[in-house]
Design a protein around this motif. Structure first.
Motif, PDB file in Angstrom:
ATOM      1  N   PHE A  61      -0.926   9.352  -7.508  1.00 27.22           N
ATOM      2  CA  PHE A  61      -1.646   8.251  -6.862  1.00 27.22           C
ATOM      3  C   PHE A  61      -3.149   8.394  -7.009  1.00 27.22           C
ATOM      4  N   HIS A  62      -3.806   7.246  -6.860  1.00 27.27           N
ATOM      5  CA  HIS A  62      -5.262   7.151  -6.984  1.00 27.27           C
ATOM      6  C   HIS A  62      -5.833   6.845  -5.609  1.00 27.27           C
ATOM      7  N   SER A  63      -6.590   7.776  -5.037  1.00 28.84           N
ATOM      8  CA  SER A  63      -7.147   7.624  -3.695  1.00 28.84           C
ATOM      9  C   SER A  63      -8.417   6.781  -3.733  1.00 28.84           C
ATOM     10  N   ILE A  64      -8.507   5.779  -2.831  1.00 23.68           N
ATOM     11  CA  ILE A  64      -9.687   4.917  -2.775  1.00 23.68           C
ATOM     12  C   ILE A  64     -10.152   4.760  -1.324  1.00 23.68           C
ATOM     13  N   ASN A  65     -11.447   4.571  -1.166  1.00 25.25           N
ATOM     14  CA  ASN A  65     -12.022   4.363   0.165  1.00 25.25           C
ATOM     15  C   ASN A  65     -12.501   2.935   0.366  1.00 25.25           C
ATOM     16  N   THR A  66     -12.724   2.222  -0.724  1.00 26.84           N
ATOM     17  CA  THR A  66     -13.080   0.805  -0.670  1.00 26.84           C
ATOM     18  C   THR A  66     -12.206   0.076  -1.672  1.00 26.84           C
ATOM     19  N   ILE A  67     -11.956  -1.188  -1.408  1.00 26.01           N
ATOM     20  CA  ILE A  67     -11.010  -1.931  -2.228  1.00 26.01           C
ATOM     21  C   ILE A  67     -11.519  -2.130  -3.654  1.00 26.01           C
ATOM     22  N   ASP A  68     -12.840  -2.104  -3.846  1.00 23.83           N
ATOM     23  CA  ASP A  68     -13.365  -2.301  -5.200  1.00 23.83           C
ATOM     24  C   ASP A  68     -13.149  -1.074  -6.091  1.00 23.83           C
ATOM     25  N   GLN A  69     -12.646   0.011  -5.507  1.00 23.76           N
ATOM     26  CA  GLN A  69     -12.315   1.194  -6.296  1.00 23.76           C
ATOM     27  C   GLN A  69     -10.890   1.137  -6.859  1.00 23.76           C
ATOM     28  N   ILE A 116      -5.998  -8.420  -2.154  1.00 26.33           N
ATOM     29  CA  ILE A 116      -4.634  -8.200  -2.623  1.00 26.33           C
ATOM     30  C   ILE A 116      -3.971  -9.570  -2.722  1.00 26.33           C
ATOM     31  N   ASP A 117      -2.937  -9.674  -3.554  1.00 28.64           N
ATOM     32  CA  ASP A 117      -2.281 -10.974  -3.769  1.00 28.64           C
ATOM     33  C   ASP A 117      -1.172 -11.232  -2.763  1.00 28.64           C
ATOM     34  N   VAL A 118      -0.416 -10.200  -2.431  1.00 27.97           N
ATOM     35  CA  VAL A 118       0.710 -10.339  -1.501  1.00 27.97           C
ATOM     36  C   VAL A 118       0.754  -9.099  -0.612  1.00 27.97           C
ATOM     37  N   LEU A 119       1.494  -9.210   0.487  1.00 25.75           N
ATOM     38  CA  LEU A 119       1.652  -8.086   1.414  1.00 25.75           C
ATOM     39  C   LEU A 119       3.131  -7.784   1.598  1.00 25.75           C
ATOM     40  N   VAL A 120       3.493  -6.511   1.439  1.00 23.94           N
ATOM     41  CA  VAL A 120       4.847  -6.047   1.734  1.00 23.94           C
ATOM     42  C   VAL A 120       4.727  -5.013   2.847  1.00 23.94           C
ATOM     43  N   THR A 121       5.456  -5.215   3.924  1.00 31.34           N
ATOM     44  CA  THR A 121       5.312  -4.343   5.092  1.00 31.34           C
ATOM     45  C   THR A 121       6.510  -3.413   5.232  1.00 31.34           C
ATOM     46  N   ALA A 122       6.249  -2.120   5.329  1.00 28.32           N
ATOM     47  CA  ALA A 122       7.305  -1.153   5.633  1.00 28.32           C
ATOM     48  C   ALA A 122       7.634  -1.261   7.129  1.00 28.32           C
ATOM     49  N   PRO A 123       8.825  -0.803   7.542  1.00 36.01           N
ATOM     50  CA  PRO A 123       9.275  -1.020   8.924  1.00 36.01           C
ATOM     51  C   PRO A 123       8.403  -0.339   9.982  1.00 36.01           C
ATOM     52  N   ILE A 124       8.229  -1.036  11.086  1.00 40.28           N
ATOM     53  CA  ILE A 124       7.517  -0.515  12.251  1.00 40.28           C
ATOM     54  C   ILE A 124       8.483  -0.366  13.422  1.00 40.28           C
ATOM     55  N   ASN A 125       8.036   0.340  14.438  1.00 42.38           N
ATOM     56  CA  ASN A 125       8.756   0.408  15.709  1.00 42.38           C
ATOM     57  C   ASN A 125       8.051  -0.562  16.652  1.00 42.38           C
ATOM     58  N   LYS A 126       8.745  -1.597  17.068  1.00 36.42           N
ATOM     59  CA  LYS A 126       8.101  -2.648  17.865  1.00 36.42           C
ATOM     60  C   LYS A 126       7.616  -2.164  19.231  1.00 36.42           C
ATOM     61  N   HIS A 127       8.156  -1.037  19.672  1.00 42.33           N
ATOM     62  CA  HIS A 127       7.760  -0.524  20.977  1.00 42.33           C
ATOM     63  C   HIS A 127       6.476   0.303  20.907  1.00 42.33           C
ATOM     64  N   ASN A 128       6.393   1.216  19.928  1.00 46.04           N
ATOM     65  CA  ASN A 128       5.247   2.127  19.946  1.00 46.04           C
ATOM     66  C   ASN A 128       3.976   1.545  19.322  1.00 46.04           C
ATOM     67  N   ILE A 129       4.022   0.316  18.856  1.00 42.81           N
ATOM     68  CA  ILE A 129       2.799  -0.324  18.359  1.00 42.81           C
ATOM     69  C   ILE A 129       2.038  -1.046  19.467  1.00 42.81           C
ATOM     70  N   GLN A 130       2.660  -1.167  20.633  1.00 38.83           N
ATOM     71  CA  GLN A 130       2.053  -1.956  21.702  1.00 38.83           C
ATOM     72  C   GLN A 130       0.864  -1.238  22.332  1.00 38.83           C
ATOM     73  N   SER A 131      -0.194  -2.014  22.604  1.00 40.99           N
ATOM     74  CA  SER A 131      -1.364  -1.498  23.308  1.00 40.99           C
ATOM     75  C   SER A 131      -2.112  -2.692  23.888  1.00 40.99           C
ATOM     76  N   LYS A 132      -3.190  -2.418  24.613  1.00 41.09           N
ATOM     77  CA  LYS A 132      -3.965  -3.521  25.182  1.00 41.09           C
ATOM     78  C   LYS A 132      -4.652  -4.335  24.087  1.00 41.09           C
ATOM     79  N   ASP A 133      -4.877  -3.719  22.933  1.00 35.88           N
ATOM     80  CA  ASP A 133      -5.535  -4.408  21.823  1.00 35.88           C
ATOM     81  C   ASP A 133      -4.551  -5.011  20.821  1.00 35.88           C
TER      82      ASP A 133
END
Length: 350
Positions: A61-69, A116-133
């Motif tokens: 893999f190629h590590s990047i810190n900004t999208i233009d990289q 980016i052109d499209v987004l593919v999302t890997a699975p999340i846990n709907k419970h542990n993502i919750q926060s005030k934000d």
């Protein structure tokens, strides 16, 4: 704007304690994947190195810190954080949930900015993502807020597409949510998606009833007669090929679903149980109706097998393929709509 030959696929890493990292690596271990798409994984180089080592992956893999990289044709990792993360496969962890949110937010920002052109999302846990934000039931609701359009959960595979009138709604509240306005909005979203995302000129759509046996003339509920049937009749009169309501219990077993380009279920399990039974792990969750394209596999974090190296990546791989194909279809549709003479036969041109 010219269509990119190599489509940039943004990937949110999901729950780090689940199978997301494994199925992402397995999907892109085949070097042929990089011939027609460029992945950008929103996580961190340290995290992906951990996954690579744990699963004995040879991916580079190629590590990047900004999208233009970003480098076209490489497996790019966008650093959303730099600190080491303690990953414990199979464990629900609130801190891990916040890393899933960071990944999703950065990926969505890149999608909105056309990095980016499209987004593919890997699975999340709907419970542990919750926060005030971050207070959303899942990906679909968050993306509906961040992106333009009317979102709809659309489960797709080669010969079956299932949309939902209501998605993450408790069963006891389903009938209260289903109104004529909602039915029209969801059917219009499915109809539009079938035309521009799947190249179907005259879509045929079936709608499943709300109650068992579509109410049996009011014996088992009146919602089908009072709300669903009149609304479907109104939509038919507008020229759309919409049929139903059909009794859900026999609709799939009788193979009637094969006569339609899409089926709209009244509630979550009514549509997803038959879909997942028939799709055999090849299904894709597509968020239709938005101005950007997002897909995901049709499964969750699978904590019970996380870290064991036995996760099946096929649904995630299909999510990548579907996002790419929908992007191409939508691009061609927009081009043709903007210039209707572009591909018309000479005899039709004036």
């Amino acid at each position: 704007m010219e269509q990119a030959e190599n489509i940039i696929v943004g990937i949110s890493i999901g729950d780090l304690n689940g199978i997301g990292g494994e199925i992402v690596l397995k999907t892109f271990e085949d070097p042929r994947m990089l011939e027609f798409c460029t992945p950008v994984i929103f996580a961190s180089a340290k995290t992906m190195t951990f996954f690579k080592t744990h699963f004995k992956s040879e991916i580079k893999f190629h590590s990047i810190n900004t999208i233009d990289q970003l480098v076209i044709g490489k497996f790019n990792v966008f650093n959303c954080w730099n600190e080491p993360v303690k990953i414990e496969f199979g464990k629900e962890d609130l801190k891990i949930g916040q890393y899933a949110v960071k990944s999703l937010q950065k990926a969505t920002e890149a999608l909105k900015n056309n990095n980016i052109d499209v987004l593919v999302t890997a699975p999340i846990n709907k419970h542990n993502i919750q926060s005030k934000d971050f207070n959303f039931p899942g990906h679909t609701d968050y993306l509906a807020k961040e992106l333009e359009g009317e979102s709809l959960m659309f489960m797709i595979t080669d010969n079956l597409r299932v949309g939902l009138l209501t998605d993450h709604v408790p069963v006891k509240d389903v009938s209260n949510h289903i109104t004529s306005e909602l039915i029209e909005k969801k059917i219009n979203t499915v109809y539009s998606s079938l035309k521009k995302d799947f190249k179907i000129e005259r879509p045929r759509i079936a709608v499943l009833g709300i109650n068992p046996h579509t109410g049996d003339n009011g014996v088992i509920g009146t919602e089908d007669d009072d709300v669903l049937r009149p609304t479907l009749q109104k939509i038919k009169e507008s020229g759309k090929l919409v049929f139903g309501p059909y009794a859900a219990d026999s609709f799939f077993g009788s193979n009637n679903y094969k006569n339609f380009d899409a089926i709209i279920a009244s509630y979550h399990d009514q549509g997803l149980i038959p879909f997942k039974t028939l799709s055999f792990g090849q299904g894709v969750n597509f968020t239709a109706g938005l101005n950007k394209i997002r897909t995901s596999p049709d499964h969750g974090t699978a904590y019970e097998i996380a870290g064991k190296g036995i996760a099946d990546e096929n649904s995630f791989k299909e999510a990548v393929f579907s996002a790419i194909q929908i992007f191409k279809n939508r691009f061609n549709y927009d081009e043709l709509t903007a210039n209707p003479l572009k591909k018309a036969p000479k005899s039709e041109r004036r």
